[in-house]
Design a protein around this motif. Structure first.
Motif, short mmCIF file in Angstrom:
data_model
loop_
_atom_site.label_atom_id
_atom_site.label_comp_id
_atom_site.label_asym_id
_atom_site.label_seq_id
_atom_site.Cartn_x
_atom_site.Cartn_y
_atom_site.Cartn_z
N UNK A 33 5.99 17.09 -3.76
CA UNK A 33 4.92 16.95 -4.73
C UNK A 33 3.59 17.27 -4.05
N UNK A 35 -0.72 16.97 -4.61
CA UNK A 35 -1.72 16.19 -5.32
C UNK A 35 -3.12 16.69 -4.96
N UNK A 37 -7.02 14.81 -5.02
CA UNK A 37 -7.81 13.60 -5.24
C UNK A 37 -9.28 13.95 -5.04
N UNK A 50 -0.95 15.80 -10.16
CA UNK A 50 0.28 15.86 -9.38
C UNK A 50 1.09 17.04 -9.89
N UNK A 95 3.51 15.09 -0.62
CA UNK A 95 4.41 13.96 -0.44
C UNK A 95 5.70 14.43 0.20
N UNK A 97 9.21 13.48 -0.43
CA UNK A 97 10.23 12.76 -1.17
C UNK A 97 11.59 12.65 -0.48
N UNK A 100 11.97 9.51 1.15
CA UNK A 100 11.87 8.38 0.23
C UNK A 100 10.94 7.28 0.73
N UNK A 101 9.87 7.70 1.40
CA UNK A 101 8.93 6.71 1.92
C UNK A 101 7.67 6.60 1.07
N UNK A 102 7.44 7.56 0.20
CA UNK A 102 6.23 7.54 -0.61
C UNK A 102 4.98 7.98 0.14
N UNK A 103 5.12 8.38 1.38
CA UNK A 103 3.94 8.72 2.17
C UNK A 103 3.28 10.00 1.68
N UNK A 104 1.97 10.05 1.84
CA UNK A 104 1.20 11.24 1.54
C UNK A 104 0.63 11.81 2.83
N UNK A 106 -2.37 14.14 3.96
CA UNK A 106 -3.63 14.64 3.42
C UNK A 106 -4.17 15.80 4.24
N UNK B 31 5.59 0.23 -4.17
CA UNK B 31 5.17 0.43 -2.79
C UNK B 31 3.66 0.26 -2.67
N UNK B 33 0.44 0.67 0.33
CA UNK B 33 0.10 1.30 1.61
C UNK B 33 -1.32 0.93 2.02
N UNK B 35 -4.47 2.65 4.34
CA UNK B 35 -4.97 3.83 5.02
C UNK B 35 -6.29 3.51 5.71
N UNK B 42 -10.41 12.58 7.30
CA UNK B 42 -9.44 12.43 6.23
C UNK B 42 -8.78 11.06 6.31
N UNK B 45 -2.58 7.20 7.38
CA UNK B 45 -1.76 6.07 6.96
C UNK B 45 -1.59 5.10 8.12
N UNK B 96 2.05 2.63 -5.56
CA UNK B 96 2.82 3.46 -6.50
C UNK B 96 3.36 2.52 -7.56
N UNK B 103 9.82 7.36 -5.53
CA UNK B 103 8.60 7.22 -4.74
C UNK B 103 7.75 8.47 -4.75
N UNK B 104 8.13 9.47 -5.51
CA UNK B 104 7.30 10.66 -5.56
C UNK B 104 6.22 10.53 -6.62
#
Lengths: 116, 118
Positions: A33, A35, A37, A50, A95, A97, A100-104, A106, B31, B33, B35, B42, B45, B96, B103-104
């Motif tokens: 994904x 994004x 912002x 997204x 992201x 996926x 499966x951690x949800x981390x972004x 940037x 979830x 997070x 940062x 920037x 995390x 999220x 999680x996406x």
């Protein structure tokens, strides 16, 4: 490794000009994904869009539009008829996926200044 | 979407002290997070706040310096311990929303806490 590059550190335009913010990404995943912002001077990160890796259709929302091109790994953002209120730092993010951690991840951000 | 609030919004602290930042979400989220955004930089995390268990820290961040709690699905705290001027940053909480596909889904951010360490 995954990476997001926003090569434009700062852009300055005069109100009513169109401006495009570039975003290039790197990933080995086929599912991901992207994004955008916006971070105005107040500091809050505002979600703009997204886009998943399987949907290459361009999207338009008012004065904002996004051009997603997998062939060039780019997800560029255009503001039409810019306004002073568009002045902010804009971040592109990716992201991961599959993990499966949800981390972004940037990019470094592009500071847009719109002058009256 | 999710509406996220943080307290305090800003603080000025002395070297060697600790500050706890609170993050509250208006709905249950899968979830959360934390940062860090250093001046002109920037977002990086720090960790994923896990509900009912220890947080998962990213490389370069350790629990002793950044202890995190998440007692339920809507609340988390980040403590910046034994602060030094290098800790001066904006600290942002994100989440999220629960109930969406995996999680996406979109990560929403709080307004941030601007920390200055003297």
């Amino acid at each position: 490794a995954q990476k997001v590059t926003q090569a434009q550190t700062e852009i300055s335009v005069v109100e009513k000009e169109d401006v495009t913010l570039d975003c290039v990404y790197e990933t080995r995943d086929t599912t991901y994904y992207l994004f955008w912002y916006k971070q105005p001077p107040s500091g809050e990160l505002v979600f703009l869009i997204r886009r998943n890796s399987f949907d290459e259709q361009n999207e338009i929302s008012g004065r904002y539009s996004w051009n997603f091109q997998k062939s060039t790994s780019s997800f560029n953002f255009t503001i039409t008829a810019s306004q002073v209120v568009d002045s902010a730092v804009y971040f592109c993010a990716l992201s991961d996926p599959p993990s499966n951690t949800g981390k972004l991840i940037f990019g470094q951000g592009t500071t847009l200044q719109v002058k009256p | 979407s999710a509406v996220i609030s943080q307290k305090p919004s800003r603080d000025i602290c002395q070297r060697g002290t600790s500050l706890t930042i609170q993050c509250q979400v208006d709905s249950q989220v899968t979830m959360m997070f934390w940062y860090r955004q250093q001046p002109g930089q920037s977002l990086t995390l720090i960790a994923t706040a896990n509900q009912g268990s220890e947080a998962t820290y990213e490389s370069g961040f350790v629990i002793d310096k950044f202890p995190i709690s998440r007692p339920n699905l809507t609340f988390s705290t980040l403590t910046v311990s034994n602060m030094s001027p290098e800790d001066s940053s904006i600290y942002l909480c994100s989440a999220i929303p629960q109930g969406l596909a995996g999680t996406t889904d979109t990560q929403y951010f709080g307004p941030g806490t601007r920390l200055t360490v003297l």
